[in-house]
Scaffold this motif. Structure first.
Motif, mmCIF file in Angstrom:
data_model
loop_
_atom_site.group_PDB
_atom_site.id
_atom_site.type_symbol
_atom_site.label_atom_id
_atom_site.label_comp_id
_atom_site.label_asym_id
_atom_site.label_seq_id
_atom_site.Cartn_x
_atom_site.Cartn_y
_atom_site.Cartn_z
ATOM 1 N N VAL A 88 0.853 -1.198 0.000
ATOM 2 C CA VAL A 88 0.000 0.000 0.000
ATOM 3 C C VAL A 88 0.886 1.244 0.000
ATOM 4 O O VAL A 88 1.692 1.446 0.895
ATOM 5 C CB VAL A 88 -0.964 -0.009 1.207
ATOM 6 N N GLN A 89 0.716 2.064 -1.038
ATOM 7 C CA GLN A 89 1.523 3.264 -1.217
ATOM 8 C C GLN A 89 0.839 4.525 -0.700
ATOM 9 O O GLN A 89 1.497 5.514 -0.401
ATOM 10 C CB GLN A 89 1.811 3.479 -2.719
ATOM 11 N N TYR A 90 -0.481 4.498 -0.625
ATOM 12 C CA TYR A 90 -1.262 5.714 -0.347
ATOM 13 C C TYR A 90 -2.592 5.284 0.252
ATOM 14 O O TYR A 90 -3.211 4.341 -0.236
ATOM 15 C CB TYR A 90 -1.469 6.447 -1.677
ATOM 16 N N VAL A 91 -3.015 5.968 1.305
ATOM 17 C CA VAL A 91 -4.326 5.718 1.907
ATOM 18 C C VAL A 91 -4.947 7.074 2.220
ATOM 19 O O VAL A 91 -4.298 7.931 2.817
ATOM 20 C CB VAL A 91 -4.228 4.899 3.214
ATOM 21 N N ALA A 92 -6.203 7.257 1.830
ATOM 22 C CA ALA A 92 -6.908 8.506 2.121
ATOM 23 C C ALA A 92 -8.350 8.202 2.484
ATOM 24 O O ALA A 92 -8.976 7.316 1.895
ATOM 25 C CB ALA A 92 -6.874 9.443 0.914
ATOM 26 N N SER A 93 -8.866 8.928 3.461
ATOM 27 C CA SER A 93 -10.294 8.818 3.760
ATOM 28 C C SER A 93 -11.034 9.751 2.815
ATOM 29 O O SER A 93 -10.480 10.738 2.335
ATOM 30 C CB SER A 93 -10.580 9.171 5.221
ATOM 31 N N CYS A 94 -12.279 9.421 2.522
ATOM 32 C CA CYS A 94 -13.027 10.211 1.557
ATOM 33 C C CYS A 94 -14.524 10.161 1.854
ATOM 34 O O CYS A 94 -14.963 9.397 2.709
ATOM 35 C CB CYS A 94 -12.737 9.730 0.135
ATOM 36 N N VAL A 95 -15.265 10.977 1.149
ATOM 37 C CA VAL A 95 -16.726 10.947 1.235
ATOM 38 C C VAL A 95 -17.256 10.331 -0.046
ATOM 39 O O VAL A 95 -16.557 10.284 -1.056
ATOM 40 C CB VAL A 95 -17.320 12.364 1.443
#
Length: 161
Positions: A88-95
């Protein structure tokens, strides 16, 4: 606080992360030492980092965007577990319909299958994980809102107001 000169420095590095502080300074009207000091401050604050980026597809790897829906536990707990995985290179929370978006790199399809079935989908709270596999990267630029579309070139003088 990030000012216009900081943005100009970041802009120059966005175009070529190997550009020297002296060259950047000449193009924006600052000394090499001033650019170096500003860069170090931006780097310490986590605003900027200079890295070499690879194209996973051209390297023979799979690049996958994971869309994850979380249920019954805080999203941050699932994000933390995803972040611990080497792939995993990138993790973001979102709507929207998904709670998390993650960018993943795998060696091949069997590696991706193992990652999804044996690890991601077994994380407590993961209700649904959808994989979107990148076939070809058509555009890959990281322009932050407020930055110029055309970078400052050597010889252009941007002097502080």
């Amino acid at each position: 606080m990030i000012d216009d000169l900081d943005r100009h420095i970041i802009d120059q590095l966005r175009v070529d992360g190997r550009r020297s502080f002296g060259e950047i300074g000449r193009s924006i009207g600052l000394s090499e030492a001033a650019v170096r000091a500003r860069f170090r401050r931006l780097n310490r604050r986590g605003v900027v980092q200079v890295v070499g980026m690879t194209d996973a597809v051209k390297m023979g790897q799979l690049e996958v965007h994971l869309a994850v829906r979380v249920q019954h536990i805080p999203v941050a707990l699932v994000a933390r577990e995803l972040s611990r995985m080497a792939e995993v290179q990138y993790v973001a929370s979102c709507v929207g319909p998904y709670d998390l978006i993650a960018d993943v790199r795998c060696q091949d399809i069997s590696h991706l299958a193992e990652l999804l079935t044996e690890r991601v989908r077994r994380i407590n709270g993961v209700e649904h994980a959808e994989a979107l596999t990148v076939l070809e990267v058509l555009k890959d630029t990281y322009l932050w809102a407020g930055f110029r579309e055309v970078p400052v070139r050597p010889g252009d003088q941007i002097l502080p107001r």
